[in-house]
Design an enzyme around this catalytic site. Sequence first.
Site, short mmCIF file in Angstrom:
data_model
loop_
_atom_site.label_atom_id
_atom_site.label_comp_id
_atom_site.label_asym_id
_atom_site.label_seq_id
_atom_site.Cartn_x
_atom_site.Cartn_y
_atom_site.Cartn_z
CG HIS A 298 6.36 2.99 -8.72
ND1 HIS A 298 7.68 3.52 -9.08
CD2 HIS A 298 5.57 4.14 -8.55
CE1 HIS A 298 7.62 4.82 -8.91
NE2 HIS A 298 6.54 5.26 -8.74
NE ARG B 134 -3.78 -2.28 2.04
CZ ARG B 134 -5.00 -2.59 1.25
NH1 ARG B 134 -5.24 -1.43 0.34
NH2 ARG B 134 -5.52 -3.59 1.13
CG ASP B 135 1.45 5.47 -2.38
OD1 ASP B 135 2.07 5.54 -3.52
OD2 ASP B 135 1.89 6.41 -1.61
CB ILE B 136 3.72 5.82 2.64
CG1 ILE B 136 4.00 5.98 4.08
CG2 ILE B 136 4.13 7.12 1.74
CD1 ILE B 136 5.26 5.98 4.47
CG HIS C 273 0.73 4.84 -8.89
ND1 HIS C 273 1.13 5.44 -7.68
CD2 HIS C 273 2.00 5.14 -9.68
CE1 HIS C 273 2.27 6.36 -7.67
NE2 HIS C 273 3.09 5.96 -8.71
CB VAL D 268 10.12 6.04 -5.92
CG1 VAL D 268 11.04 4.95 -5.50
CG2 VAL D 268 9.78 6.65 -4.78
CG ASN E 260 4.12 9.08 -12.65
OD1 ASN E 260 3.22 9.41 -13.36
ND2 ASN E 260 3.85 9.11 -11.11
P1 5GP Z 1 5.82 8.12 -8.15
O1 5GP Z 1 5.66 9.56 -7.93
O2 5GP Z 1 7.01 7.72 -8.27
O3 5GP Z 1 5.25 7.56 -9.38
O4 5GP Z 1 5.34 7.29 -6.93
C1 5GP Z 1 5.82 6.99 -5.68
C2 5GP Z 1 4.90 6.76 -4.75
O5 5GP Z 1 5.62 5.99 -3.73
C3 5GP Z 1 4.17 7.91 -4.27
O6 5GP Z 1 3.07 7.82 -4.34
C4 5GP Z 1 4.56 7.96 -2.56
O7 5GP Z 1 3.63 8.23 -1.88
C5 5GP Z 1 4.98 6.57 -2.26
N1 5GP Z 1 6.04 6.21 -1.44
C6 5GP Z 1 7.27 6.97 -1.10
N2 5GP Z 1 7.70 6.39 0.05
C7 5GP Z 1 7.18 5.39 0.17
C8 5GP Z 1 7.44 4.69 1.49
O8 5GP Z 1 8.45 4.51 2.20
N3 5GP Z 1 6.33 3.53 1.30
C9 5GP Z 1 5.30 3.51 0.66
N4 5GP Z 1 4.64 2.49 0.95
N5 5GP Z 1 5.07 4.20 -0.24
C10 5GP Z 1 6.01 5.06 -0.45
#
Ligand code: 5GP
Length: 127
Positions: free
Chosen positions: A110, A38-40, A112, A106, A97
Amino acid sequence: MPMYRQPPYDDQNIFAKLLRGEIPSDTVYADERVLAFRDINPQAPVHVLVIPKGRYVSFTDFSADASAEEIVGFWQAVAAVTRQLGLESSGYRLITNMGPDSAQSVPHFHVHILAGLAFSHVMVIPK
Ligand code: 5GP
């Protein structure tokens, strides 16, 4: 415009740490090659991230360099998570992304999975 070159894989990125068990995750699915958690900072009632266990920065190098087994296994895992979470009747949105305009934060590939509310037809919201 100069061609964008994505950075090399960084073993210190947060998902690499999560895969090594250095930080906790709310895991919803795991197999030999894939982890989903799950996303944080959830952007919808259901917000799960699916990642390959291999070292890929984004969809670009994953699609170019991963084996056929990794690629098929990854997308089968995404589908398995949607079934496990019971999302098939209400529906869901998949997002990944990549690159400067995408706001990827990140640098580990990944996808979503977003669900649990009716989304707008407007999929793109500029900064
Ligand atoms: P991006 O913006 O790279 O597509 O998405 C990265 C996602 O990783 C974001 O939705 C963010 O909330 C999530 N995220 C960042 N750090 C952590 C973490 O430590 N744990 C979890 N579960 N999600 C994270």
